[in-house]
Scaffold this active site. Structure first.
Site, short mmCIF file in Angstrom:
data_model
loop_
_atom_site.label_atom_id
_atom_site.label_comp_id
_atom_site.label_asym_id
_atom_site.label_seq_id
_atom_site.Cartn_x
_atom_site.Cartn_y
_atom_site.Cartn_z
CE LYS A 253 94.55 3.58 130.92
NZ LYS A 253 94.36 4.48 132.09
CG HIS B 213 78.69 8.61 123.89
ND1 HIS B 213 77.90 7.94 123.20
CD2 HIS B 213 79.82 7.79 124.11
CE1 HIS B 213 78.10 6.50 123.44
NE2 HIS B 213 79.26 6.50 123.68
CG HIS C 166 79.48 1.97 124.07
ND1 HIS C 166 80.89 1.84 124.07
CD2 HIS C 166 79.14 1.64 125.26
CE1 HIS C 166 81.11 1.44 125.06
NE2 HIS C 166 80.24 1.34 125.82
CG ASP D 97 83.78 0.27 122.10
OD1 ASP D 97 83.56 0.02 120.92
OD2 ASP D 97 83.36 1.03 122.61
#
Ligand code: V1P
Ligand code: CA
Ligand code: ZN
Length: 415
Positions: free
Chosen positions: A32, A178, A215, A302
């Site tokens: 978002k 990424h 991640h 995150d």
């Protein structure tokens, strides 16, 4: 407001453009961009923060700049695709305003894209790129402009450091770790971090990249896997098919880049105390052996407790302690955003870390004039309570083994 360190004299450059928060990956998509506006509003409403920074308007990165890392065919694929969005947008705008011609500035932009693609010998018919085929990387209105803004800011962060205008530069809309040379993945299309580091490498000899997103920072690692001029260091959740599945402890780099990729894979449940301990043990040794000229830190939120995707259990103070620790080395630093899917906690975290950059500990009460105030219910406080009774699935002997293995790898680096 509490002054937290003696060197608040460090100049902070902050990059923002409200348009970046207006893009939408889709209703059901966890990413978002609105969280960037939310973080910004908190920063503005904690007025004393905003007043101490140099605030710059984010500009769109140009095709040639993006081409320093990405494949021209891929860029054109993305830009042509998005130009169509823009053309449609302009057509709608023109018909609504009874205008029959495309505005001059947009016409110029389209001409430039076509000219650049001809210079780069871009294949016009290209079905190699599959953006939009997976739910992770949908196409949406203005996608390419979103990429241009996010990467324009990270490139300008590098420039503000290189020109000496800033000691710390911040782009919360960056950190899209990424994206690959010719592939979008994991919500990322253009790798602003690689573009930022490439700018820094025009002047600096060694750049350290630190990634605390939950991640693995695979795109940045891959880009610099063969070089010793960038050390990439990622802390991440690993195992049980957690995305993207790379970043094992033994992925250390190749050729002259061997031992310049460092990975710290962990199981879910990491809380502040063991995480900060790991973080400090590893980064202190990295700083000692690598002696970088500059630090680029991806501050993906995150890794916070209660994130919708990540499985760690950090508080904002724990996350921020890592930023504070890297700042304490006193070398130029760039702070970028990244993941973070419980958006009210993402904005809290990045407002707090903007305070850290400025040497200010911000008040616990969320400013009541914030237009997103309701998001911070029921306590309306900056620091949210972390999840209780979470098992840290990392045994201390496993964590110690990771540290000793990383130390062993780092011992191969020549001083
Ligand atoms: O797990 C996957 C895909 C599905 N597999 C075949 C691979 N994708 C993840 C991507 C996470 C990206 C994280 C980005 C960042 O590091 C940096 C910005 O934070 C994924 C997940 C998940 N739970 O891991 N995609 C989605 N969830 C998703 C859910 C709903 C709609 C679209 C995507
Ligand atoms: Ca990471
Ligand atoms: Zn992430």
């Amino acid at each position: 407001m509490i002054q937290t360190d003696s060197d608040s004299s460090r100049r902070v450059a902050y990059f923002y453009n409200r348009f970046i928060g207006k893009f939408q990956y889709g209703k059901e998509h966890p990413m978002k961009p609105k969280r960037i506006i939310m973080a910004h509003n908190l920063i503005v409403n904690y007025g004393y923060l905003f007043r101490q920074m140099d605030v710059y308007l984010i500009r769109e990165a140009q095709l040639q700049e993006i081409g320093k890392f990405h494949d021209p065919d891929y860029i054109i694929y993305l830009s042509q695709f998005m130009s169509q969005n823009k053309i449609n947008f302009v057509k709608e705008y023109c018909s609504a305003n009874n205008e029959s011609v495309i505005p001059e500035n947009l016409l110029e932009e389209f001409k430039l894209i076509i000219k650049w693609s001809q210079q780069q010998k871009v294949k016009t018919e290209n079905s190699e790129f599959k953006v939009g085929d997976s739910p992770d990387n949908p196409t949406f209105s203005g996608l390419f402009s979103y990429c241009q803004l996010s990467s324009g800011a990270s490139i300008d962060c590098a420039h503000s450091i290189l020109t000496g205008q800033a000691d710390i530069a911040i782009n919360w809309s960056g950190g899209l770790h990424h994206a690959k040379k010719k592939e979008a993945s994991g919500f990322c299309y253009i790798n602003d971090i690689v573009l930022c580091i490439l700018e820094l490498l025009r002047v600096y000899v060694r750049v350290l990249y630190v990634d605390i997103d939950c991640h693995h920072g695979d795109g940045v690692e891959e880009a610099f896997y063969l070089t010793n001029r960038v050390m990439t260091l990622s802390f991440h959740q690993y195992g049980d098919d957690f995305y993207p599945g790379t970043g094992q402890l033994n992925s250390v780099g190749v050729g002259v880049g061997r031992y310049y990729s460092v990975n710290v894979p962990m199981k879910p449940g990491m809380s502040d105390q063991p995480y900060i301990e790991m973080f400090k043990k590893i980064t202190s040794r990295v700083m000692q052996v690598y002696r970088p000229d500059c630090i680029v830190m991806q501050c993906g939120a995150d890794s916070l407790s209660l994130d919708k995707l990540g499985g760690f259990n950090l508080s904002i103070k724990g996350h921020g302690a890592c930023v504070e620790y890297m700042k304490s080395f006193g070398i130029p630093m760039i702070l970028l955003g990244g993941g973070g899917y419980t958006i009210q906690n993402v904005s809290r975290c990045w407002a707090y870390e903007t305070g850290i950059a400025l040497g200010q500990q911000i008040d616990q009460a969320i400013p009541s004039n914030d237009i997103y105030y309701d998001y911070y219910s029921p306590d309306y406080l900056l620091h949210f309570p972390i999840k209780q009774n979470v098992e840290n699935r990392n045994k201390s002997e496993d964590l110690n083994k990771i540290v000793s293995t990383v130390y062993e790898y780092l011992s191969h680096i020549e001083n």
